[in-house]
Write an enzyme that holds these catalytic residues in place. Structure first.
Site, PDB file in Angstrom:
ATOM      1  CG  HIS A 110     -24.631  35.191 -14.728  1.00  0.00           C
ATOM      2  ND1 HIS A 110     -25.335  36.554 -14.798  1.00  0.00           N
ATOM      3  CD2 HIS A 110     -23.633  35.557 -13.894  1.00  0.00           C
ATOM      4  CE1 HIS A 110     -24.726  37.363 -13.919  1.00  0.00           C
ATOM      5  NE2 HIS A 110     -23.697  36.839 -13.241  1.00  0.00           N
ATOM      6  CB  THR A 131     -32.224  26.609  -3.539  1.00  0.00           C
ATOM      7  OG1 THR A 131     -31.644  26.259  -2.396  1.00  0.00           O
ATOM      8  CG2 THR A 131     -32.738  27.987  -3.173  1.00  0.00           C
ATOM      9  NE  ARG A 161     -29.337  24.675   3.847  1.00  0.00           N
ATOM     10  CZ  ARG A 161     -29.396  25.123   2.501  1.00  0.00           C
ATOM     11  NH1 ARG A 161     -30.638  24.926   1.924  1.00  0.00           N
ATOM     12  NH2 ARG A 161     -28.338  25.475   2.063  1.00  0.00           N
ATOM     13  CE  LYS A 191     -41.277  22.662  15.138  1.00  0.00           C
ATOM     14  NZ  LYS A 191     -41.937  23.265  16.355  1.00  0.00           N
TER      15      LYS A 191
END
Length: 437
Positions: free
Chosen positions: A220, A266, A281, A284
């Protein structure tokens, strides 16, 4: 990740050096470290740097059999200990007062500077082209390895068992690591510093953290429309990275953020949040601010109660005194070692309360307070002062004081950064170790 092969870190080979102890006629002043005398008659490994005659080290320095030091400039403080079979190489080498280096280590850097009270465990290996500098009270645990261009860390740095700076591509021009004060890096961590890794003050991590600054795969590449990943990583101050967190090239974790165990970072994570997931992510916001004194005192009392349980297990003699037996005294313990020595009165004191009177002759006092006043005078005599909000520790030390310091650390209220943490060993373990010592 990259299949790049990094050069092997050298292993110490005590067989090619005669066994020599070192306790020679050094003449350092009380505040001036001794400077070792270079000797340039040693061929072979390290021949480009003169070999130091161990006899020139300070009288208080202990060097085991097979120790080799090659340096152009060597400064050694008082009470330094170097374990058998250890090799130290550098243009400019500084070993601060009380530094302890375990056996079988191989430490090489252009500038090698170990701050006072630093502890290097057995079989630690360092190969750093420019600077390897750690502040006071750093601890590099058993089998840790560092391979990069430049590495600096502040005071009270902990690098856990088997942790490594390396894993491919870390001899590049961009291979730098910058670590702040009071940082704990867990066991078996990978810091792949092909590009710069920066870690702010007060960061802690679980075991098996992996931070990658480069990665590619032959299948890749740019000729197939994809790009290799090469980018620095930044971890802000007071961040917690849980067990087995992975941080990928170019990621940024903001100040005061917690990243949950097993997450893969990431992309940038904002400050002051709980983050988790694959990819990670923000879940809170975290409401991080000083709690009122009454809640803080409850937390300290809980830590002292838990300490009482541990002291009982360690065979110490403990008395818990309920109620206020002096103005501003919120809790009090009296602690002695199993043989009755080092009797210490431990007092949790309300802010603004007068200090307790001096302890009886032959006994000690440890004051624990939330107060945060830089102008607070250093205590005199056998008195230790823990200031929890600022993290300062001053005054007297003893096995009991150090055990209390370690207990507060374990409850995320660390104090003092001029020496490594230590604790009283439980009798049940001590007797087994001593039986066939």
């Amino acid at each position: 990740m990259s299949p790049t092969t990094s050069p092997a870190l050298p292993h110490p080979d005590p067989s090619d050096v005669p066994g020599t102890g070192a306790s020679g006629p050094g003449t350092p002043g009380p505040d001036t470290p001794a400077t070792g005398t270079p000797r340039s008659d040693t061929p072979g490994l390290g021949a480009r740097l003169p070999r130091v005659a161990l006899e020139s080290l300070p009288d208080s320095c202990q060097a085991g059999p097979g120790v080799r030091i090659h340096a152009r400039r060597l400064t050694v403080g008082e009470d330094v200990r170097i374990g058998a079979g250890t090799t130290i190489v550098g243009d400019d080498v500084v070993l601060g007062d009380g530094t302890a280096i375990g056996p079988g280590c191989d430490l090489r850097a252009g500038t090698l500077h170990l701050g006072s009270g630093t502890e290097v465990g057995p079989r630690v290996r360092v190969l750093v082209a420019e600077r390897f500098v750690v502040g006071a009270a750093a601890r590099l645990a058993t089998g840790a390895e560092v391979l990069c261009r430049d590495f600096t860390a502040g005071r009270l740095f902990y690098f856990g068992d088997g942790a490594r700076v390396g894993y491919g591509g870390t001899t590049t021009s961009t291979a730098r690591v910058r670590v702040g004060d009071r940082v704990t890096i867990g066991q078996h961590t990978i810091l792949n510093a092909n590009h710069e890794i920066t870690v702010g003050d007060g960061v802690g991590t679980g075991s098996y953290l992996a931070v990658w600054t480069h990665g590619y795969h032959f299948g890749h590449g740019p000729l197939n429309g994809t790009q290799p990943a090469y980018a620095p990583v930044h971890i802000g101050r007071d961040v917690w990275l849980g067990y087995h967190v992975t941080v990928l090239p170019g990621a940024h974790v903001g100040d005061d953020t917690v990243v949950a165990a097993g997450s893969v970072v990431t992309a940038p994570i904002p400050a002051g949040v709980l983050a988790g997931g694959v990819p990670a992510r923000a879940k809170k916001p975290l409401d991080l601010r000083p709690v009122p004194d009454d809640l803080a005192h409850d937390a300290v009392r809980d830590a002292l109660r838990a300490w009482q349980t541990e002291l009982d297990w360690k065979g110490c003699l403990v008395e818990w005194h309920e109620g206020q037996d002096a103005p501003g005294c919120l809790a009090r313990l009296t602690v002695s070692l199993p043989d009755g020595s080092h009797r210490t009165h431990v007092v949790l004191l309300a802010p603004g309360a007068p200090r307790p009177t001096a302890p009886p002759a032959g006994e000690a006092l440890a004051i624990v307070t939330l107060a945060d006043d830089p102008a607070t005078p250093r205590p005199d005599g056998p008195v230790a002062l823990f200031e929890l909000r600022s993290g300062r520790l001053s005054g007297h030390t003893s096995p009991v004081v150090e055990d209390l310091r370690d207990q507060l650390r374990r409850h995320a209220m660390p104090c003092g950064d001029d020496r490594c943490f230590s604790s009283i060993e439980p009798e049940a373990f001590a007797r087994l170790k001593e039986a066939a010592a």
